[in-house]
Design a protein around this motif. Structure first.
Motif, PDB file in Angstrom:
ATOM      1  N   ASP A  27      -5.460  -0.939   5.769  1.00 15.05           N
ATOM      2  CA  ASP A  27      -5.901  -0.368   4.157  1.00 15.05           C
ATOM      3  C   ASP A  27      -5.265   1.191   4.667  1.00 15.05           C
ATOM      4  O   ASP A  27      -5.760   1.363   3.576  1.00 15.05           O
ATOM      5  CB  ASP A  27      -6.981  -0.842   4.309  1.00 15.05           C
ATOM      6  N   LYS A  28      -4.658   2.241   5.306  1.00 10.61           N
ATOM      7  CA  LYS A  28      -4.042   3.220   5.338  1.00 10.61           C
ATOM      8  C   LYS A  28      -2.877   2.904   5.214  1.00 10.61           C
ATOM      9  O   LYS A  28      -2.366   2.797   5.984  1.00 10.61           O
ATOM     10  CB  LYS A  28      -5.004   3.699   6.372  1.00 10.61           C
TER      11      LYS A  28
ATOM     12  N   HIS B 194      -8.399   0.253  -0.902  1.00 10.05           N
ATOM     13  CA  HIS B 194      -9.289  -0.878  -1.203  1.00 10.05           C
ATOM     14  C   HIS B 194      -8.866  -1.567  -2.406  1.00 10.05           C
ATOM     15  O   HIS B 194      -9.382  -0.853  -3.809  1.00 10.05           O
ATOM     16  CB  HIS B 194     -10.447  -0.430  -0.977  1.00 10.05           C
TER      17      HIS B 194
ATOM     18  N   ASN C 299       1.024  -1.081  -0.120  1.00 11.53           N
ATOM     19  CA  ASN C 299       0.566  -0.018   0.348  1.00 11.53           C
ATOM     20  C   ASN C 299       1.103   0.981   0.203  1.00 11.53           C
ATOM     21  O   ASN C 299       0.802   2.269  -0.137  1.00 11.53           O
ATOM     22  CB  ASN C 299      -0.972  -0.391   1.252  1.00 11.53           C
TER      23      ASN C 299
ATOM     24  N   GLU D  43     -10.085   6.366  -0.199  1.00  7.92           N
ATOM     25  CA  GLU D  43      -9.967   7.640  -0.008  1.00  7.92           C
ATOM     26  C   GLU D  43      -8.951   8.427   0.666  1.00  7.92           C
ATOM     27  O   GLU D  43      -7.843   8.153   0.672  1.00  7.92           O
ATOM     28  CB  GLU D  43     -11.398   7.547   1.469  1.00  7.92           C
TER      29      GLU D  43
ATOM     30  N   ARG E 166      -6.935   5.230   2.203  1.00  7.85           N
ATOM     31  CA  ARG E 166      -7.551   4.652   2.304  1.00  7.85           C
ATOM     32  C   ARG E 166      -7.166   3.942   0.804  1.00  7.85           C
ATOM     33  O   ARG E 166      -7.839   3.961   0.164  1.00  7.85           O
ATOM     34  CB  ARG E 166      -8.343   4.414   3.311  1.00  7.85           C
TER      35      ARG E 166
END
Length: 176
Positions: free
Chosen positions: A111-112, A149, A41, A155, A147
């Motif tokens: 997820d951040k 996904h 991520n 986001e 965020r």
């Protein structure tokens, strides 16, 4: 546990790929192991800024969800919602203040991804709201939270030094 990212391998594996390819890409560490979800991520967010710096707004179709939500007020009135609005804002900034982003720190959990960064540019074009090009070098520090996904940025929240930027552009004059 070290995760030394071989960025070239990761970016080559996902560059220009579909969201499905992004989700399937398994970035490798220099030691040959797979990166954790948090490291993957963080690499996605770094690629996001690298593509902005390259002026490659088409990459946003792969990196950013169509229903992208920016929890900050839009930088300019009248922009569309979602990924389309993000691309509009990036195009305006790219044309008026070409430059680069320097990632200072990143932290990820779940997820951040939290990124502390500095944007550098030169105000060579007009900005909406009557901000005529000044030719001045500018920089703005920020902390951004994204965020992720399904392998895309979904986001965004941020805190930016907008006051400092307005001073640099000559819009606001501080006393003293």
């Amino acid at each position: 546990m070290d995760y030394w990212v071989d960025q070239r391998l990761f970016l080559n594996r996902i560059k220009g790929g579909s969201p499905q390819h992004l989700a399937e890409a398994k970035p490798m560490t220099r030691r040959g192991g797979h990166m954790s979800l948090q490291e993957t991520n963080k690499a996605l967010v770094r690629r996001f800024y690298a593509e902005i710096d390259a002026g490659n707004l088409d990459a946003m179709d792969h990196l950013v969800a169509e229903e992208y939500v920016d929890h900050n007020p839009p930088p300019f009135p009248g922009l569309e919602q979602g990924r389309a609005g993000l691309k509009q804002a990036l195009q305006i900034f790219w044309e008026a203040t070409p430059g680069r982003h320097e990632v200072e720190d990143q932290v990820a959990e779940g997820d951040k991804v939290v990124t502390r960064l500095t944007a550098y540019g030169k105000h060579t074009g007009n900005l909406p709201g009557g901000l005529v090009a000044t030719g001045r070098e500018i920089q703005q520090s920020a902390v951004a939270v994204h965020r992720v996904h399904d392998g895309q940025l979904a986001e965004h929240w941020s805190g930016r030094d907008d006051l400092g930027l307005m001073v640099q552009l000559g819009v606001i004059h501080l006393p003293g």
